[in-house]
Design a protein around this motif. Structure first.
Motif, PDB file in Angstrom:
ATOM      1  N   ALA A  70      38.669 114.097 -33.283  1.00 19.16           N
ATOM      2  CA  ALA A  70      38.075 114.508 -32.003  1.00 19.16           C
ATOM      3  C   ALA A  70      38.159 116.021 -31.895  1.00 19.16           C
ATOM      4  O   ALA A  70      39.127 116.627 -32.338  1.00 19.16           O
ATOM      5  CB  ALA A  70      38.823 113.849 -30.849  1.00 19.16           C
ATOM      6  N   THR A  75      37.317 114.125 -25.688  1.00 15.27           N
ATOM      7  CA  THR A  75      37.529 113.124 -26.741  1.00 15.27           C
ATOM      8  C   THR A  75      38.911 113.183 -27.382  1.00 15.27           C
ATOM      9  O   THR A  75      39.264 112.282 -28.152  1.00 15.27           O
ATOM     10  CB  THR A  75      36.468 113.261 -27.846  1.00 15.27           C
ATOM     11  OG1 THR A  75      36.533 114.588 -28.410  1.00 15.27           O
ATOM     12  CG2 THR A  75      35.071 113.018 -27.292  1.00 15.27           C
ATOM     13  N   ILE A  78      41.174 110.126 -28.024  1.00 11.49           N
ATOM     14  CA  ILE A  78      40.832 109.159 -29.064  1.00 11.49           C
ATOM     15  C   ILE A  78      41.890 109.165 -30.169  1.00 11.49           C
ATOM     16  O   ILE A  78      42.240 108.101 -30.708  1.00 11.49           O
ATOM     17  CB  ILE A  78      39.444 109.474 -29.669  1.00 11.49           C
ATOM     18  CG1 ILE A  78      38.344 109.149 -28.657  1.00 11.49           C
ATOM     19  CG2 ILE A  78      39.213 108.728 -30.977  1.00 11.49           C
ATOM     20  CD1 ILE A  78      36.952 109.587 -29.096  1.00 11.49           C
TER      21      ILE A  78
END
Length: 212
Positions: A70, A75, A78
Motif C-alpha cells: 500500500a 490504503t 491493508i
C-alpha cells in the motif's frame, strides 16, 4: 522437493518476481489477485480479494506469501490487516506464512530499542508505510499458532535492480554489505524468499536480506 506455494496480492511487482523465481525452480504456484486478468507469470490464477480468502482456500499449500502493499494513507491499513487475516486463517495449520516486509522496522542498535523509521533522517514520505509494516510485524509476534516468517528487504529496495543471485541473510538489525550499502533488488529478494520457503529455518522469526 516440489512445493505448493500460494502468492497472495499476486498482481504486485514483488509478487511477480517471487512467482517467477518459484516457477524457475519447478514449484507449483497458485496466484491470488484482485484483477480479472492474469498478468502474473503463474499458470494458475484465482481472482479473489485477499480479505475474502478462507482457510479452505489455502489448505494444502506448503507456504503462503503475503505480498500485500500500500502506498497511500487510505490504503496503509491493508498491510497489517492482511497479515492479521492470513495469520488468522492459517493458525493451527502447518502452512507457512511468509510476509514481505519493509526496512523501516529493522533495529539500528544492539539493544533493539530504536528502529530505522525512528531515526531523525528517516524520510517523512515513508513514515506511513513504515508504520503499517511495523504494525504487521508487531501483530505477527503475537501469532503463536501461525508458522510465520517476516522478511525485511534492505533500505534501497530496487524494483528494476539486477538479479545477482547473491545476498546476505541477516536478522533483526539494519545490516550493510562490504561496500557499506543497504540495497537489494526485487529479483534477489525473491531468491531469498523462495530459499526460506524451501529451507523453512526461520519459523516465527523476522529476518532481513541485503545484496552481497
Amino acid at each position: 522437493m516440489i512445493m505448493k506455494i500460494a502468492v497472495v496480492a499476486a498482481d504486485g511487482r514483488v509478487a511477480k518476481k517471487v512467482i517467477a523465481e518459484a516457477l524457475s525452480r519447478g514449484h507449483e504456484v497458485v496466484a491470488f489477485g484482485r484483477h480479472a486478468e492474469n498478468d502474473t507469470p503463474a499458470k494458475e490464477y484465482i481472482q479473489k480479494d485477499l480479505f475474502d480468502l478462507t482457510r479452505e482456500d489455502l489448505a494444502g499449500f506448503d507456504a503462503v506469501v503475503d505480498a500485500a502493499g500500500a502506498w497511500s494513507p487510505e490504503t496503509f491499513p491493508i498491510i497489517p490487516n492482511a497479515a492479521k487475516h492470513l495469520a488468522g486463517i492459517l493458525a493451527g495449520t502447518p502452512v507457512r506464512l511468509v510476509v514481505v516486509g519493509g526496512a523501516g522496522s529493522l533495529f539500528v542498535n544492539s539493544e533493539h530499542t530504536l528502529t530505522v523509521a525512528e531515526t531523525p533522517d528517516f524520510p517523512d514520505a515513508f513514515k506511513g508505510v513504515a508504520a503499517a509494516h511495523q504494525q504487521a510485524l508487531d501483530f505477527l509476534r503475537t501469532a503463536k499458532d501461525t508458522q510465520w516468517t517476516y522478511i525485511n528487504p534492505a533500505g534501497d529496495f530496487q524494483a528494476e535492480g539486477e538479479r545477482t543471485g547473491k545476498y546476505i541473510l541477516a536478522g533483526e538489525e539494519f545490516t550493510l554489505n562490504s561496500r557499506n550499502e543497504s540495497i537489494i533488488s526485487y529479483a534477489d529478494y525473491a531468491i531469498a524468499l523462495v530459499d526460506e520457503i524451501e529451507k523453512g529455518s526461520h519459523s516465527q522469526q523476522r529476518i532481513s536480506v541485503v545484496r552481497a
